[in-house]
Design a protein around this motif. Structure first.
Motif, short mmCIF file in Angstrom:
data_model
loop_
_atom_site.label_atom_id
_atom_site.label_comp_id
_atom_site.label_asym_id
_atom_site.label_seq_id
_atom_site.Cartn_x
_atom_site.Cartn_y
_atom_site.Cartn_z
N GLU A 81 -0.24 2.46 0.60
CA GLU A 81 1.00 1.50 0.77
C GLU A 81 2.26 2.03 0.33
OE1 GLU A 81 0.11 -2.42 -0.84
OE2 GLU A 81 -1.89 -2.44 0.25
N PRO A 87 -5.54 1.54 -4.10
CA PRO A 87 -6.49 1.41 -2.90
C PRO A 87 -5.80 0.46 -1.91
CG PRO A 87 -7.49 0.62 -4.91
CD PRO A 87 -5.96 0.89 -5.37
N SER A 88 -5.97 0.55 -0.60
CA SER A 88 -5.41 0.20 0.64
C SER A 88 -6.69 -0.26 1.54
CB SER A 88 -4.47 0.97 1.13
OG SER A 88 -3.45 1.36 0.16
N PRO A 148 -2.50 4.99 3.59
CA PRO A 148 -3.71 4.70 2.55
C PRO A 148 -3.15 4.63 1.17
CG PRO A 148 -3.28 6.89 3.17
CD PRO A 148 -2.29 6.13 4.14
N HIS A 204 -6.96 -1.72 4.03
CA HIS A 204 -6.67 -1.94 5.39
C HIS A 204 -6.43 -0.71 6.08
CE1 HIS A 204 -2.60 -0.78 3.79
NE2 HIS A 204 -2.61 -1.84 3.09
N SER A 205 -6.49 0.48 5.44
CA SER A 205 -6.40 1.82 5.74
C SER A 205 -7.35 2.60 6.08
CB SER A 205 -5.54 2.43 4.93
OG SER A 205 -5.27 3.82 5.18
N ARG A 258 -0.10 -0.90 8.11
CA ARG A 258 -1.55 -0.98 8.02
C ARG A 258 -2.47 0.36 7.83
NH1 ARG A 258 -4.60 -4.69 12.55
NH2 ARG A 258 -3.17 -6.11 11.85
N ALA A 259 -1.80 1.42 8.50
CA ALA A 259 -2.34 2.79 8.38
C ALA A 259 -2.17 3.63 7.00
CB ALA A 259 -1.81 3.55 9.56
#
Lengths: 260, 140, 384
Positions: A137, C120-121, A135, C123-124, A132-133
């Motif tokens: 993936e 782009p993520s 940035p 969730h982060s 989740r953390a």
């Protein structure tokens, strides 16, 4: 003069419109694509969530001075030896009971359990805080439950290391190559500046083999299998024994179980 | 329309065209890798690479094509196997290969300078060898 | 307008030269770090964030504190701030720039930084932090520059500027909230896993930021004959004082929850920081100094007779900045990683290389701030 200007404007707009139209048409109408997309190339990928790899560690069987699994894992994956330094990299190691289970009761614990060494490694959590953390993936949850690292994408921000409640992750603070004693040709190393951790031996799983640590244990203390299959050995053993998990109150749903 | 609005309008239009073109180019596969439908039974958990004896004179695809497109193939293979679990590649002849650098090095293992001959000539320095063991390092 | 930064007195150029030397040393140290890896810092497997992220956290707050001038002036017509809103905006630009440089310095693979945008993520929190920090920098730079340019020409700013300025107000709150969320959403770090972290960040940001602004006004008065005026300073001091009170109050609530509930995970980090844990207490003197300095500074800022004295005001501002810098930088980051997830205590001491890079980045930030303020002051004094 005005006629020329109007024609130029028209040509500009027509050109732009044509380009936009071409793009839209290619996207909307498969038959119109300028490059034929061969649908057969979208081959079968594994069904996400069908398999969930897990591990059961019987700490009763683990011999005090034995480090076979650690040596084998680190050898097979070209993990550098920086033990004892702040830049240490480790995928699997032995910890004390209180270190591994700080939120479990420590009161009136038997001497045997108090001094027991338990194997600690990445738990490949079902609800992993590290994925989740991330940035980019670069660390992500695979279709088979393994929390995977894409070393090509990792930017080395170490946010995942801060997020992991188990201290499972290591960072390459320096070039690891000089510290790998014996290179295993079949597996790459990592580069300086990326995070790494246990990968449940996904490269062996893809060939139908068990993880290296499981394979190497002389006491057969490590059981590995599909947690989603109620008939698997690991599920039967979890049902037949009292098992523990690390910091279950955090809701991470680890895939590693312990028999104490 | 004053000058600033014209400028902003032109920039916006340019952005739209550029973004549309970018998506248009990347919507399919960035480098067309000709492949046929993979056998679903094979694409399951295990992998049977080829099975035929190693024959370095015959690569997964024609030499000229590999020379031009090997980087795109490797990129796609990397994405497929690391992120998608799609580890089996079937070439137009129907041969199966594992999508791995080891597939290349498994055949091209009698020449320590395999990748470097061309890369040195072309002055290309890919970062593969920071992690992957190069033909120079892998015992022949 | 930038040409105004290229003309200056002997003192101006001496200061710029000094900054360039510091930057040069920082660049040399960074080259060493790029060659050998982040291992040249004091960070390690257990304390995986250190001075760089600590500075980033502190400076995000300073950047956000521009809103303490922008909000009263633009939304509530607080005329006392007329001369120095631009100082706040340019301080925000400089601070945001330093934030991004510290993040870059802390990355293992800075050559891959664009991966955050290419993949782009949502969730982060780091992903959002990158976006909002960049956005905030450009918001302040563009609106500040546009207003300044208009002032130089003697006209009103273009109509679109006010929308950017209005946007920068909630945006300021958002940058520090996102940064707090970065820490506060991690289940394994109990010093950070608290809902009060975001409000605490904002309170400490506004306290330290206003104190820095007050100090800047004194510096500008001395070197550029540009006086914001005692009313502006008083108002800033009051704002900073109340923010400082809130910050101390939040610290108190943290102590209460931890020690009254008696939950070990909650207590351990605070014990490590303020009392020492398992024989390790390297940060204890600093944390108490931070607390006491913070209380005294806030006390002075709250008291009209005391803060009216220039010497006391300056001392209180410096005290508040140092106090919050220790609390938010040193305490927050090192305390968050200690005890480790396996209950060990690990010491962290920044290396010489690490400190050189840090000072170099501060040098860059101060250089940018110097040049921007030179432009601002020149325009405003020529106007007057």
């Amino acid at each position: 003069m005005t006629m020329k200007q109007d024609r130029r404007e028209f040509l500009k707009k027509a050109g732009l419109g044509a380009l936009a139209g071409l793009g839209a048409a290619a996207g909307l109408f498969p038959a119109f694509a300028l490059e034929k997309t061969d649908p057969s190339t979208f081959t079968q990928k594994p069904t996400p969530g069908k398999v969930r790899w897990g591990m059961l560690i019987d700490t009763r069987k683990c011999k005090q001075n034995c480090t076979e699994c650690i040596v084998r894992c680190h050898h097979d994956h070209n993990v550098p030896d920086l033990s004892g330094t702040k830049n240490e990299v480790k995928w699997i190691w032995k910890s004390g009971y209180e270190e591994a289970f700080p939120t479990a009761s420590q009161q009136f614990q038997t001497d045997d359990v108090k001094h027991r060494k338990v194997l600690t490694l990445c738990n490949h959590c079902k609800e992993a805080p590290c994925t989740r953390a991330c940035p980019t993936e670069a660390t992500f949850k695979r279709w088979d439950g393994i929390v995977s690292m894409d070393y090509h994408r990792c930017i080395g921000c170490r946010f995942c290391m801060a997020a992991c409640p188990y201290g499972s992750r290591s960072f390459n603070w320096e070039d690891p190559r000089p510290h790998v004693e014996e290179l295993t040709a079949a597996y790459p190393t990592r580069m300086r500046g990326v995070v790494e951790k246990c990968n449940f031996c996904s490269e062996r799983l893809s060939k139908g083999d068990l993880p290296a640590c499981v394979d190497s244990c002389p006491e057969k203390a490590l059981i590995f299998g599909d947690l989603n299959d109620p008939d698997s050995e690991i599920r039967r053993m979890i049902a037949a024994n009292q098992t523990m998990q690390r910091k279950p109150e955090l809701g991470t749903l680890p895939s590693v179980f312990y028999i104490i | 329309m004053n000058k600033l609005s014209q400028l902003l309008g032109a920039v916006a239009a340019g952005l739209v065209v550029f973004i549309a073109a970018w998506f248009f180019i990347h919507a399919g596969h960035g480098g067309s890798v000709p492949a046929h439908a993979e056998d679903p039974a094979v694409a399951a958990a295990t992998v049977q690479p080829g099975g035929a004896p190693i024959d370095s004179s015959k690569c997964i695809l024609p030499t000229e094509y590999m020379r031009a497109h090997h980087m795109q193939i490797l990129n796609k293979w990397r994405h497929d196997s690391v992120r998608e679990g799609n580890r089996v590649y079937v070439n137009p002849e129907g041969e199966h290969f594992e999508k791995s650098l080891n597939t290349c090095l498994g055949c091209h293992n009698n020449n320590p300078m395999f990748c470097f001959m061309c890369h040195q000539y072309a002055d290309v320095k890919p970062t593969c060898w920071e992690c992957h063991l190069s033909p120079m390092e892998v015992p022949q | 307008m930038i040409e105004k930064a290229l003309k200056g007195s002997r003192g101006y150029w001496t200061w710029v030269a000094f900054l360039l030397v510091v930057i040069g040393l920082g660049v040399t140290a960074y080259a060493k770090q790029m060659t050998l890896g982040l291992g040249v810092t004091g960070m390690g497997r257990d304390i995986s964030w250190g001075v760089y992220i600590a500075q980033f956290t502190f400076l995000v707050g300073v950047a956000a504190s521009a809103v303490m001038l922008v909000l009263p002036y633009y939304l509530h017509n607080q005329k006392d701030f007329a001369k120095i809103v631009i100082v706040g905006e340019f301080l925000a630009v400089s601070a945001a720039l330093m934030c991004m440089l510290f993040i870059l310095a802390d990355m293992g693979r800075p050559d891959r930084v664009l991966n955050v945008l290419l993949h782009p993520s949502p969730h982060s929190m780091v992903f959002w932090d990158v976006l909002v920090l960049n956005g905030y920098l450009f918001l302040n730079l563009i609106s500040g520059w546009a207003v300044l340019g208009a002032e130089r020409k003697g006209v009103k700013p273009a109509p679109w500027v006010k929308w950017l300025i209005f946007l920068s107000i909630p945006w300021a709150f958002s940058i520090h909230t996102v940064t707090a969320f970065l820490f506060a959403g991690l289940p394994g770090r109990h010093l950070w896993l608290t809902a009060v972290l975001a409000p605490r960040f904002l309170a400490s940001a506004f306290a330290a930021g206003t104190a820095i602004l007050i100090l800047l006004t004194f510096i500008l008065k001395r070197v550029a004959n540009f006086d914001a005026g005692p009313e502006a300073r008083t108002k800033l001091a009051v704002l900073g004082a109340y923010a400082g009170v809130a910050n101390l109050f939040f610290l108190g609530t943290e102590f209460f929850t931890a020690f009254y509930s008696n939950v070990p995970a909650h207590m351990h980090s605070l014990q490590y920081l303020y009392f020492g844990l398992h024989g390790h207490g390297p940060l204890v003197p600093y944390m108490w100094f931070s607390l006491i300095a913070g209380i005294i500074s806030v006390g002075v800022l709250l008291s009209p007779p005391l803060r009216r004295k220039t010497g006391m005001l300056i001392a209180a501002c410096i005290g508040l900045v140092v106090s919050i810098w220790i609390d938010k930088g040193v305490g927050l980051v090192i305390g968050g990683f200690n005890p480790t997830p396996l209950e060990a205590i690990v010491d962290y001491i920044p290396t010489f290389t690490e400190i050189s890079v840090t000072l170099g980045i501060y040098g860059i930030g101060l250089l940018v701030l110097t040049m921007l303020l030179k432009v601002a002051v020149t325009v405003k004094t020529q106007e007057a």
